[in-house]
Structures are given as C-alpha cells and as structure tokens.
Design an enzyme around this catalytic site. Structure first.
Site, PDB file in Angstrom:
ATOM      1  N   CYS A 116       0.837  -1.202   0.000  1.00 22.81           N
ATOM      2  CA  CYS A 116       0.000   0.000   0.000  1.00 22.81           C
ATOM      3  C   CYS A 116       0.872   1.253   0.000  1.00 22.81           C
ATOM      4  CB  CYS A 116      -0.927  -0.001   1.210  1.00 22.81           C
ATOM      5  SG  CYS A 116      -2.132   1.342   1.238  1.00 22.81           S
ATOM      6  N   CYS A 117       1.893   1.266   0.858  1.00 24.02           N
ATOM      7  CA  CYS A 117       2.825   2.391   0.914  1.00 24.02           C
ATOM      8  C   CYS A 117       3.527   2.600  -0.423  1.00 24.02           C
ATOM      9  CB  CYS A 117       3.864   2.178   2.009  1.00 24.02           C
ATOM     10  SG  CYS A 117       3.275   2.412   3.698  1.00 24.02           S
ATOM     11  N   CYS A 199      -0.716   8.810   6.839  1.00 28.31           N
ATOM     12  CA  CYS A 199      -2.097   8.502   6.453  1.00 28.31           C
ATOM     13  C   CYS A 199      -2.948   8.285   7.706  1.00 28.31           C
ATOM     14  CB  CYS A 199      -2.135   7.246   5.585  1.00 28.31           C
ATOM     15  SG  CYS A 199      -1.382   7.479   3.950  1.00 28.31           S
ATOM     16  N   CYS A 202      -3.187   4.893   9.532  1.00 33.18           N
ATOM     17  CA  CYS A 202      -1.908   4.349   9.976  1.00 33.18           C
ATOM     18  C   CYS A 202      -1.198   5.244  10.992  1.00 33.18           C
ATOM     19  CB  CYS A 202      -0.995   4.129   8.772  1.00 33.18           C
ATOM     20  SG  CYS A 202      -1.664   2.998   7.542  1.00 33.18           S
ATOM     21  N   CYS A 227       8.135   3.751   5.642  1.00 31.60           N
ATOM     22  CA  CYS A 227       7.218   3.399   4.555  1.00 31.60           C
ATOM     23  C   CYS A 227       7.928   3.119   3.246  1.00 31.60           C
ATOM     24  CB  CYS A 227       6.198   4.529   4.356  1.00 31.60           C
ATOM     25  SG  CYS A 227       6.948   6.103   3.893  1.00 31.60           S
TER      26      CYS A 227
END
Length: 231
Positions: A116-117, A199, A202, A227
């Site tokens: 995702c990162c 984010c 997170c 990340c």
C-alpha cells in the site's frame, strides 16, 4: 557538485542562506518534498517567504490523509500565495489493490501495508524525483534510530541524486520555536499528541515518553517503522 554543496552548507549560517546559495549555484532541478509536518513547514516557510523559485515544492497525496493535513496544505498556499504540486497514486494500481485486498488491507500483514505504501507513496515519489539533482527533505536525526546515521548531505545511489537534510540536527523545540516565531501554519494534530503524521488509518497520537514513531503502524511492533520513502 558535491564539493560545491559541502562548501555552501559549511559556510552558511542560516537555512535561508543555504537555500539561496544552492538555488543560485546548482545547475539542474532542485525539489523539496513536503508532508506538511512541522519540519516541512519550517523549510516551506523559508522557500516561500523568500520566493526561491529555483526550488520546486511538491507533496504526495495518498488519498488517505487527515482532514487537518489538507487544511494546513490549503492554509500554506493561501498564506504564501503559492501552489504546491501534488503527485497521486496511479489509478489502475490503487483500484486493483483495493479491489483485490479490501479498503484497509494494511492491518492484515506487513507485506500488504508495504505494498500500500509503495503504491500510494513510493511510486509517486519516484515520478516526482525524475531528473532531479537535489532532493531536500525535512528528516531529523531525533525522529528515529534509523535516521541517526544520516548526514546533512548524502548521495543517493539508487535515485542518482543528492539528498539534502538541512534540519538533520534540529531539535523538536527548535522546530516548534521557529514556527511560532514566524507565524507559520502547522498541522493542529500536533497539539493533540500526534508527532509523526502520515495517512489517517496508519497514524495515531502517542503518550508522553513514547518513541517518536510509536504512533505509526503501531500494530507492527517489530517493524522498521518506515514506509519506503527514505531507505
């Protein structure tokens, strides 16, 4: 170029002097990446208040940022009468990732979180850094053990550019003091225990005495707490 940059850094007493000399001395693209944290707001203030046009300021909009982050983004542009360039994840990549794994898959595994990162941050950053000679960051050694070994000026072999970390040795007190003294907009989440802000899903507030990165990916207790933007 390295010797020129080192001389500028060593012989300049202020951030303003460093940025002006670098902008006027270096041939090639110079960029600053902001995530609107307190460190980045210090650097943005210097660039925008002195109208240093040879340094491009950009941000990565992951699509999952806090409302407060978008607010300080807007306030910064209004206060300095400027525009900050935004890079976004590629639509097909993020659509495929979510359709296959769900809206919040990063809680399920470290691998999914890192994927995702990568989609939301690393790939857009790679595009933003194409043909760049100097990448200015707001990294500070105090932020994590992984950053203690950084130097103010480093050569990034993978990206083939110089990475300039002008606030590397600043303390949190110095950063906050600068913002207050100069009336710089900042993310109000910092007033509520948020230290490192990324984010929304997170990031959470931390308690006094907690590690600086304790509020990031807190469910990954043994992780590196990064990340992938800064390796």
């Amino acid at each position: 170029m390295q010797n020129t940059l080192l001389k500028i850094i060593e012989n300049s007493k202020t951030l303003e002097e460093k940025f002006l000399k670098i902008a006027n001395s270096v041939q090639g693209k110079i960029v600053f990446s902001t995530s609107f944290g307190i460190e980045d707001q210090v650097i943005s203030h210097v660039i925008f208040s002195r109208k240093i046009k040879n340094i491009e300021v950009f941000t990565l909009d992951t699509g999952r940022l806090f409302a407060e982050t978008y607010s300080v983004w807007d306030k910064t542009q209004l206060q300095y009468n400027t525009k900050i360039k935004a890079y976004y994840p590629k639509t097909n990549q993020i659509e495929n990732f979510i359709n296959e794994n769900g809206i919040n898959p990063f809680y399920a595994s470290v691998e999914l979180r890192k994927e995702c990162c990568f989609i939301r941050k690393v790939e857009p950053l790679n595009r933003a850094l194409q043909d760049v000679k100097i990448w200015i960051t707001g990294l500070r050694a105090e932020q994590s053990e992984n950053r203690n070994g950084l130097k103010e000026l480093e050569w990034d072999e993978e990206k083939q550019l110089f990475k300039f970390n002008p606030l590397l040795n600043w303390t949190t007190e110095e950063v906050v003091g600068f913002l207050k003294q100069n009336g710089v907009p900042y993310n109000t989440l910092h007033d509520n225990g948020f230290v490192s802000i990324g984010c929304a899903p997170c990031t959470r507030a931390i308690k006094p005495g907690d590690h600086f990165r304790a509020g990031r990916w807190w469910w990954e207790e043994q992780s590196k707490k990064e990340c992938g933007l800064h390796q």
